[in-house]
Motif scaffolding. Structure first.
Motif, short mmCIF file in Angstrom:
data_model
loop_
_atom_site.label_atom_id
_atom_site.label_comp_id
_atom_site.label_asym_id
_atom_site.label_seq_id
_atom_site.Cartn_x
_atom_site.Cartn_y
_atom_site.Cartn_z
N GLY A 181 0.81 -1.22 0.00
CA GLY A 181 0.00 0.00 0.00
C GLY A 181 0.84 1.27 0.00
N ARG A 182 2.15 1.13 -0.16
CA ARG A 182 3.05 2.30 -0.15
C ARG A 182 3.27 2.76 -1.60
N THR A 183 2.17 3.10 -2.22
CA THR A 183 2.21 3.43 -3.65
C THR A 183 2.94 4.74 -3.92
N ALA A 184 2.73 5.75 -3.10
CA ALA A 184 3.40 7.04 -3.31
C ALA A 184 4.91 6.89 -3.18
N GLN A 185 5.33 6.13 -2.18
CA GLN A 185 6.77 5.91 -1.99
C GLN A 185 7.37 5.14 -3.17
N GLY A 186 6.61 4.16 -3.68
CA GLY A 186 7.09 3.40 -4.82
C GLY A 186 7.23 4.26 -6.07
N GLU A 187 6.23 5.10 -6.31
CA GLU A 187 6.28 5.99 -7.47
C GLU A 187 7.45 6.97 -7.35
N GLU A 188 7.67 7.48 -6.16
CA GLU A 188 8.77 8.43 -5.95
C GLU A 188 10.13 7.77 -6.17
N ALA A 189 10.29 6.55 -5.66
CA ALA A 189 11.55 5.83 -5.84
C ALA A 189 11.81 5.53 -7.31
N GLU A 190 10.79 5.11 -8.02
CA GLU A 190 10.95 4.83 -9.45
C GLU A 190 11.29 6.10 -10.20
N LYS A 191 10.61 7.19 -9.89
CA LYS A 191 10.86 8.47 -10.56
C LYS A 191 12.30 8.92 -10.32
N THR A 192 12.75 8.80 -9.08
CA THR A 192 14.11 9.22 -8.75
C THR A 192 15.14 8.43 -9.54
N PHE A 193 14.95 7.11 -9.62
CA PHE A 193 15.90 6.28 -10.36
C PHE A 193 15.86 6.59 -11.85
N ARG A 194 14.67 6.66 -12.41
CA ARG A 194 14.55 6.92 -13.85
C ARG A 194 15.20 8.26 -14.21
N THR A 195 15.01 9.24 -13.36
CA THR A 195 15.59 10.56 -13.61
C THR A 195 17.11 10.50 -13.56
N ARG A 196 17.63 9.76 -12.59
CA ARG A 196 19.09 9.58 -12.49
C ARG A 196 19.65 8.95 -13.75
N LEU A 197 18.98 7.90 -14.21
CA LEU A 197 19.47 7.18 -15.38
C LEU A 197 19.37 8.05 -16.63
N ALA A 198 18.26 8.76 -16.78
CA ALA A 198 18.08 9.62 -17.95
C ALA A 198 19.13 10.73 -17.98
N GLU A 199 19.45 11.29 -16.81
CA GLU A 199 20.47 12.33 -16.74
C GLU A 199 21.84 11.77 -17.07
N ALA A 200 22.11 10.56 -16.59
CA ALA A 200 23.41 9.92 -16.89
C ALA A 200 23.54 9.64 -18.39
N GLU A 201 22.44 9.27 -19.03
CA GLU A 201 22.45 9.01 -20.47
C GLU A 201 22.78 10.26 -21.27
N LYS A 202 22.28 11.41 -20.80
CA LYS A 202 22.55 12.67 -21.50
C LYS A 202 24.04 13.00 -21.50
N ARG A 203 24.74 12.53 -20.45
CA ARG A 203 26.16 12.83 -20.31
C ARG A 203 27.01 11.57 -20.59
N LYS A 204 26.54 10.74 -21.50
CA LYS A 204 27.22 9.48 -21.78
C LYS A 204 28.69 9.72 -22.08
N SER A 205 29.54 8.97 -21.42
CA SER A 205 30.98 9.11 -21.57
C SER A 205 31.47 8.33 -22.79
N ASP A 206 32.53 8.85 -23.42
CA ASP A 206 33.13 8.10 -24.53
C ASP A 206 34.27 7.21 -24.04
N ARG A 207 34.43 7.11 -22.71
CA ARG A 207 35.47 6.26 -22.15
C ARG A 207 35.00 4.81 -22.09
N THR A 208 35.97 3.90 -22.18
CA THR A 208 35.67 2.47 -22.07
C THR A 208 35.72 2.06 -20.61
N ALA A 209 34.64 1.46 -20.14
CA ALA A 209 34.54 1.03 -18.74
C ALA A 209 34.53 -0.49 -18.66
N LEU A 210 34.83 -0.99 -17.47
CA LEU A 210 34.82 -2.43 -17.22
C LEU A 210 34.56 -2.68 -15.74
#
Length: 327
Positions: A181-210
């Motif tokens: 029943g913690r729907t608001a908390q779930g939506e907030e957590a998903e939003k926070t993660f998606r935003t983090r990932l989308a922002e990281a994608e905008k600044r995609k590095s050209d370096r090779t990682a491992l």
């Protein structure tokens, strides 16, 4: 540890090493519900979050149905993904066998020390100990803890999870948010993660990682097909590593040939820690020739978060640490 154990797959190796995960993940991660199925790593992650509705019955993305008479309050976690989700929802497990809660971005050592630990370890948690907490719900890893289902049947509900991608992790977050029943908390957590990932994608590095993992010179390479955290990396960097299944991992010679710019190291150990994996690999003369090593871009990371967490809080921390190192 013999190299053959590392060749099975990353999560099986972690289980052998005393970690919290087993199972080989999925070869083809489920697509993001908000993105075209064939878009792959090049698609921009949507920041839109669909509303979550409270429910007493859910069927997860793997087809597992969980039905409860009321929202669960006492939840026993046998896999770190469960702990991760509960913290995101503003809850704590009734008992756990994960160490991820001690991380300062979770509960911290003092609060985590107050959570009872399920004896028997990750591979063989004791059923009597689990039931002694009178849980409303027990969440474990399907590959490892599915064998407990018959012993738990009739006494509590058991939910076997098997995340193979960050999309799976988001799906499990949404499902548990609905059940509790913690729907608001779930939506907030998903939003926070998606935003983090989308922002990281905008600044995609050209370096090779491992990302490599292991306990000694017999190391493994984390690939997007078999590792949730590694699945983020094609979106934020050059990550030319593919699963080789049971045929083997990569050699230092192959890694040297790829000109790795930033190297993330997960040290796994039997029992008490016995030194960093990067220090052990430094004994090999090829190690010093890797660009990341020469340039001081070898980063030992917290394996509890990077290798075992796999929820949106853990993956958010992975993104933060990875993008900072890849700048």
């Amino acid at each position: 540890m013999p190299r053959t154990a590392l060749r099975v797959c990353r999560w099986a190796a972690i289980a052998v090493l005393g970690g919290l995960l087993a199972g080989c993940g999925t070869e083809n991660a489920d697509p993001d519900p908000g993105e075209p199925a064939a878009a792959g790593a090049g698609a921009r992650t949507s920041t839109e979050v669909r509303p979550i509705e409270a429910a007493t019955r859910i069927t997860d993305a793997k087809g597992v149905t969980v039905s409860l008479p009321k929202p669960p309050e006492k939840i026993v976690c046998l896999v770190a993904l469960c702990d991760d989700i509960l913290v995101e929802l503003g809850m704590t497990p009734t008992a756990t066998n994960s160490q991820v809660l001690a991380h300062p971005k979770f509960l911290g050592e003092e609060k985590a020390a107050k959570i009872p630990v399920v004896p028997g370890g990750f591979l063989s948690p004791e059923v009597e100990a689990i039931l002694s907490h009178k849980p409303d719900l027990v969440i474990g890893l399907e590959d490892t803890h599915g064998k407990l289902a018959p012993a738990l049947k009739g006494a509590t509900a058991f939910w076997p999870v098997q995340p193979g991608s960050w999309q799976d992790s988001v799906g499990y977050l949404r499902d548990l948010a609905a059940l509790t029943g913690r729907t608001a908390q779930g939506e907030e957590a998903e939003k926070t993660f998606r935003t983090r990932l989308a922002e990281a994608e905008k600044r995609k590095s050209d370096r090779t990682a491992l990302i490599i993992y292991g306990s000694d010179e017999n190391f493994g390479v984390a690939t997007p097909e078999t590792d949730v955290a590694a699945g983020l990396f094609p979106k934020i960097s050059r990550y030319p590593w593919k699963s080789r299944g049971i045929d083997g991992s990569y050699s230092l010679e192959e890694i040297l040939a790829r000109d790795v710019d930033v190297l993330f190291v997960e040290t796994l150990s039997f029992g008490a820690p016995d030194g960093k994996l990067s220090d052990k690999l430094a004994k090999n003369p090829l190690w010093s020739r890797i660009p990341a090593v020469k340039n001081g871009k070898v980063i030992e990371v917290d394996s509890e978060v990077w290798a075992k967490g796999r929820g949106t809080r853990s993956l958010g921390l992975v993104l933060d640490e990875a993008t900072a190192a890849l700048r």
